[in-house]
Design an enzyme around this catalytic site. Structure first.
Site, PDB file in Angstrom:
ATOM      1  CG  PHE A   1     -14.710  -2.711  17.043  1.00  0.00           C
ATOM      2  CD1 PHE A   1     -15.690  -3.701  17.111  1.00  0.00           C
ATOM      3  CD2 PHE A   1     -13.778  -2.782  16.011  1.00  0.00           C
ATOM      4  CE1 PHE A   1     -15.729  -4.744  16.196  1.00  0.00           C
ATOM      5  CE2 PHE A   1     -13.812  -3.829  15.086  1.00  0.00           C
ATOM      6  CZ  PHE A   1     -14.791  -4.806  15.174  1.00  0.00           C
TER       7      PHE A   1
ATOM      8  CG  PHE B   1      -1.534   1.240   1.625  1.00  0.00           C
ATOM      9  CD1 PHE B   1      -2.144   2.079   0.688  1.00  0.00           C
ATOM     10  CD2 PHE B   1      -1.505   1.646   2.967  1.00  0.00           C
ATOM     11  CE1 PHE B   1      -2.709   3.296   1.073  1.00  0.00           C
ATOM     12  CE2 PHE B   1      -2.062   2.849   3.356  1.00  0.00           C
ATOM     13  CZ  PHE B   1      -2.650   3.678   2.415  1.00  0.00           C
TER      14      PHE B   1
ATOM     15  NE  ARG C   1      -6.314   4.375  16.931  1.00  0.00           N
ATOM     16  CZ  ARG C   1      -6.945   4.196  18.089  1.00  0.00           C
ATOM     17  NH1 ARG C   1      -7.245   5.227  18.856  1.00  0.00           N
ATOM     18  NH2 ARG C   1      -7.268   2.974  18.491  1.00  0.00           N
TER      19      ARG C   1
ATOM     20  CB  ILE D   1      13.402  -8.734   3.180  1.00  0.00           C
ATOM     21  CG1 ILE D   1      12.128  -8.654   4.043  1.00  0.00           C
ATOM     22  CG2 ILE D   1      13.308  -7.804   1.986  1.00  0.00           C
ATOM     23  CD1 ILE D   1      11.999  -7.359   4.808  1.00  0.00           C
TER      24      ILE D   1
ATOM     25  NE  ARG E   1      -9.427  -3.385  16.876  1.00  0.00           N
ATOM     26  CZ  ARG E   1      -8.958  -2.914  15.735  1.00  0.00           C
ATOM     27  NH1 ARG E   1      -9.428  -3.367  14.582  1.00  0.00           N
ATOM     28  NH2 ARG E   1      -8.053  -1.960  15.714  1.00  0.00           N
TER      29      ARG E   1
ATOM     30  CE1 TYR F   1       3.955  -3.967  11.717  1.00  0.00           C
ATOM     31  CE2 TYR F   1       3.373  -2.444  13.476  1.00  0.00           C
ATOM     32  CZ  TYR F   1       3.675  -2.682  12.148  1.00  0.00           C
ATOM     33  OH  TYR F   1       3.705  -1.636  11.260  1.00  0.00           O
TER      34      TYR F   1
ATOM     35  CG  ASN G   1      -3.999   5.225  13.031  1.00  0.00           C
ATOM     36  OD1 ASN G   1      -3.285   5.599  13.959  1.00  0.00           O
ATOM     37  ND2 ASN G   1      -4.762   4.161  13.118  1.00  0.00           N
TER      38      ASN G   1
ATOM     39  CG  LEU H   1       4.117 -10.282  -5.082  1.00  0.00           C
ATOM     40  CD1 LEU H   1       3.901 -11.034  -6.386  1.00  0.00           C
ATOM     41  CD2 LEU H   1       3.705  -8.821  -5.259  1.00  0.00           C
TER      42      LEU H   1
ATOM     43  CG  ASP I   1       6.031  -6.644  -2.120  1.00  0.00           C
ATOM     44  OD1 ASP I   1       5.723  -5.473  -1.816  1.00  0.00           O
ATOM     45  OD2 ASP I   1       5.409  -7.650  -1.696  1.00  0.00           O
TER      46      ASP I   1
HETATM   47  C1  UD1 Z   1      -3.639  -0.461  15.124  1.00  0.00           C
HETATM   48  C2  UD1 Z   1      -3.590  -1.764  14.320  1.00  0.00           C
HETATM   49  C3  UD1 Z   1      -4.278  -2.883  15.091  1.00  0.00           C
HETATM   50  C4  UD1 Z   1      -3.666  -3.004  16.485  1.00  0.00           C
HETATM   51  C5  UD1 Z   1      -3.746  -1.648  17.197  1.00  0.00           C
HETATM   52  C6  UD1 Z   1      -3.030  -1.688  18.544  1.00  0.00           C
HETATM   53  C7  UD1 Z   1      -3.642  -1.423  11.928  1.00  0.00           C
HETATM   54  C8  UD1 Z   1      -4.473  -1.296  10.706  1.00  0.00           C
HETATM   55  N1  UD1 Z   1      -4.294  -1.604  13.082  1.00  0.00           N
HETATM   56  O1  UD1 Z   1      -4.956  -0.137  15.314  1.00  0.00           O
HETATM   57  O2  UD1 Z   1      -4.106  -4.103  14.392  1.00  0.00           O
HETATM   58  O3  UD1 Z   1      -4.355  -3.968  17.229  1.00  0.00           O
HETATM   59  O4  UD1 Z   1      -3.076  -0.648  16.403  1.00  0.00           O
HETATM   60  O5  UD1 Z   1      -3.242  -0.494  19.190  1.00  0.00           O
HETATM   61  O6  UD1 Z   1      -2.425  -1.389  11.882  1.00  0.00           O
HETATM   62  N2  UD1 Z   1     -12.493   0.131  14.193  1.00  0.00           N
HETATM   63  C9  UD1 Z   1     -13.872  -0.009  14.150  1.00  0.00           C
HETATM   64  N3  UD1 Z   1     -14.403  -0.883  13.233  1.00  0.00           N
HETATM   65  C10 UD1 Z   1     -13.611  -1.595  12.356  1.00  0.00           C
HETATM   66  C11 UD1 Z   1     -12.213  -1.430  12.411  1.00  0.00           C
HETATM   67  C12 UD1 Z   1     -11.686  -0.551  13.354  1.00  0.00           C
HETATM   68  O7  UD1 Z   1     -14.604   0.608  14.917  1.00  0.00           O
HETATM   69  O8  UD1 Z   1     -14.164  -2.350  11.558  1.00  0.00           O
HETATM   70  C13 UD1 Z   1     -11.923   1.071  15.191  1.00  0.00           C
HETATM   71  C14 UD1 Z   1     -10.882   0.411  16.078  1.00  0.00           C
HETATM   72  O9  UD1 Z   1     -11.491  -0.246  17.147  1.00  0.00           O
HETATM   73  C15 UD1 Z   1     -10.047   1.625  16.489  1.00  0.00           C
HETATM   74  C16 UD1 Z   1     -10.146   2.579  15.282  1.00  0.00           C
HETATM   75  O10 UD1 Z   1     -11.245   2.102  14.504  1.00  0.00           O
HETATM   76  O11 UD1 Z   1     -10.577   2.241  17.615  1.00  0.00           O
HETATM   77  C17 UD1 Z   1      -8.919   2.558  14.399  1.00  0.00           C
HETATM   78  O12 UD1 Z   1      -8.617   1.199  14.080  1.00  0.00           O
HETATM   79  P1  UD1 Z   1      -7.374   0.773  13.157  1.00  0.00           P
HETATM   80  O13 UD1 Z   1      -7.511   1.405  11.833  1.00  0.00           O
HETATM   81  O14 UD1 Z   1      -7.240  -0.698  13.222  1.00  0.00           O
HETATM   82  O15 UD1 Z   1      -6.135   1.505  13.849  1.00  0.00           O
HETATM   83  P2  UD1 Z   1      -5.562   1.313  15.341  1.00  0.00           P
HETATM   84  O16 UD1 Z   1      -6.633   1.230  16.353  1.00  0.00           O
HETATM   85  O17 UD1 Z   1      -4.572   2.392  15.533  1.00  0.00           O
END
Ligand code: UD1
Length: 315
Positions: free
Chosen positions: A212, A12, A219, A56, A278, A146, A175, A34, A32
């Site tokens: 969630f 991406f 963010r 890699i 979540r 990670y 993000n 893939l 890459d």
């Molecule tokens: C990132 C990581 C996630 C990890 C978290 C640890 C990515 C894409 N995500 O999450 O894997 O567990 O850091 O802090 O790298 N949300 C919804 N509905 C959805 C998907 C997400 O409500 O279908 C919410 C999540 O609960 C969160 C927010 O959106 O509160 C952002 O989610 P995400 O894009 O995954 O980013 P991070 O929370 O920063």
């Protein structure tokens, strides 16, 4: 003119960077495996682009690569990019995310005349420490394989500058969202998931978005083109060498505000279904980007502008 290596260049963020480097007339070599990326993200007809399918985590792949080409710059974005996958498969993640980094650093060190080695790290290194905004010198609390490997890689990368004079920089991406982000997993970036649901709704399918929590979580959503800008900046600016920089907008937005903004832009009425927070999620996160700004970073896209560009590309 010299080659530029982009690991993870079919992914991406990597593919956006590759496109911009090609626009600038550079010769780009992409490596890459893939696993997450796709050849479709690349203009394989461009004569300045060489695509190598390789892993890699395999040292002989890296050795052969550096025996075949010399590089002036390296952008190392190749990684197991899914936090959830790293929790499922810590060892495989480690072989790619940390050992792969060291293989590349060693090869770069031996080549001797590399102008810049840029490493893609992550805001995940801060973990759930509540202090905001996240500054580069804020407490580090990596919570997942990670994040642990990203932090360890960062330290290797930065200390290769001090130990061996390799001109390195590490960037902590917040993000990142934008065109080409894969929405297929529940752990995909939330903006790609919302985009996918809006598109389904646009095509007359029955779709909704599962939120969630209550949407008050915040963010720092940064548009992928601004992340490309940050990569190019630190690869050109000598003051960046040996440093770690946050890459975000420096602004926080709640998930609910982001969803409302996106619904307004798309004009699509997306049903929202609320579920429990979540597990493992952090509540709030945003970056202090003053360090990167001090060397010339100017994020060009507000969330609204970025979402507009993203949505216009879908329709
Ligand atoms: C990132 C990581 C996630 C990890 C978290 C640890 C990515 C894409 N995500 O999450 O894997 O567990 O850091 O802090 O790298 N949300 C919804 N509905 C959805 C998907 C997400 O409500 O279908 C919410 C999540 O609960 C969160 C927010 O959106 O509160 C952002 O989610 P995400 O894009 O995954 O980013 P991070 O929370 O920063």
């Amino acid at each position: 003119m010299g080659n530029i290596l982009v690991t993870g260049g079919a992914g991406f963020i990597g593919s956006h960077l590759v496109k911009e480097l090609l626009n600038l007339g550079e010769n780009v070599i992409v490596v890459d495996n893939l696993s997450m990326g796709s050849k479709e993200n690349l203009d394989l007809n461009n004569k300045n682009l060489t695509f190598i399918e390789g892993d890699i985590s395999n040292q002989s792949t890296i050795t052969e690569l550096f025996n075949t080409y010399t590089f002036k710059k390296i952008f190392h974005l190749g990684a197991v990019a899914s936090v959830a996958a790293s929790v499922e498969h810590p060892l495989e993640t480690h072989l790619t995310n940390l050992e792969g980094t060291i293989y590349l650093l060693e090869a770069a060190r031996k080549q001797k005349d590399i102008e810049r080695f840029v490493f893609a790290s992550s805001a995940a290194v801060y973990g759930d420490d509540p202090a905001l905004p996240k500054r580069e010198n804020s407490p580090i609390k990596p919570l997942t394989p990670y994040a642990i490997d990203k932090y360890a890689s960062e330290r290797y990368v930065i200390n290769y500058s001090k130990l061996y004079g390799l001109p390195t920089v590490a960037l902590r991406f917040f993000n990142v969202y934008g065109i080409g982000q894969n929405p297929s997993s529940p752990y995909s970036g939330v903006v790609s998931i919302i985009t996918d649901r809006l598109k389904k709704k646009l095509n007359g399918e029955d779709a909704s978005f599962i939120l969630f929590g209550d949407g008050s979580q915040t963010r720092d959503f940064v548009f992928v083109k601004d992340v490309v800008q940050a990569n190019l900046l630190v690869s050109n600016n000598k003051d960046a060498i040996g440093n770690v920089y946050n890459v975000g907008t420096g602004e926080k937005i709640s998930l609910m505000d982001l969803i409302s903004t996106y619904i307004k832009i798309s004009g699509i009425d997306l049903p929202i279904k609320k579920e429990a927070v979540r597990s493992g999620d952090i509540k709030d996160s945003y970056a202090d980007v003053s360090a990167l700004k001090s060397i010339g970073f100017m994020p060009e896209f507000t969330v609204e502008e970025g979402l507009k560009v993203y949505w216009e590309h879908q329709i």
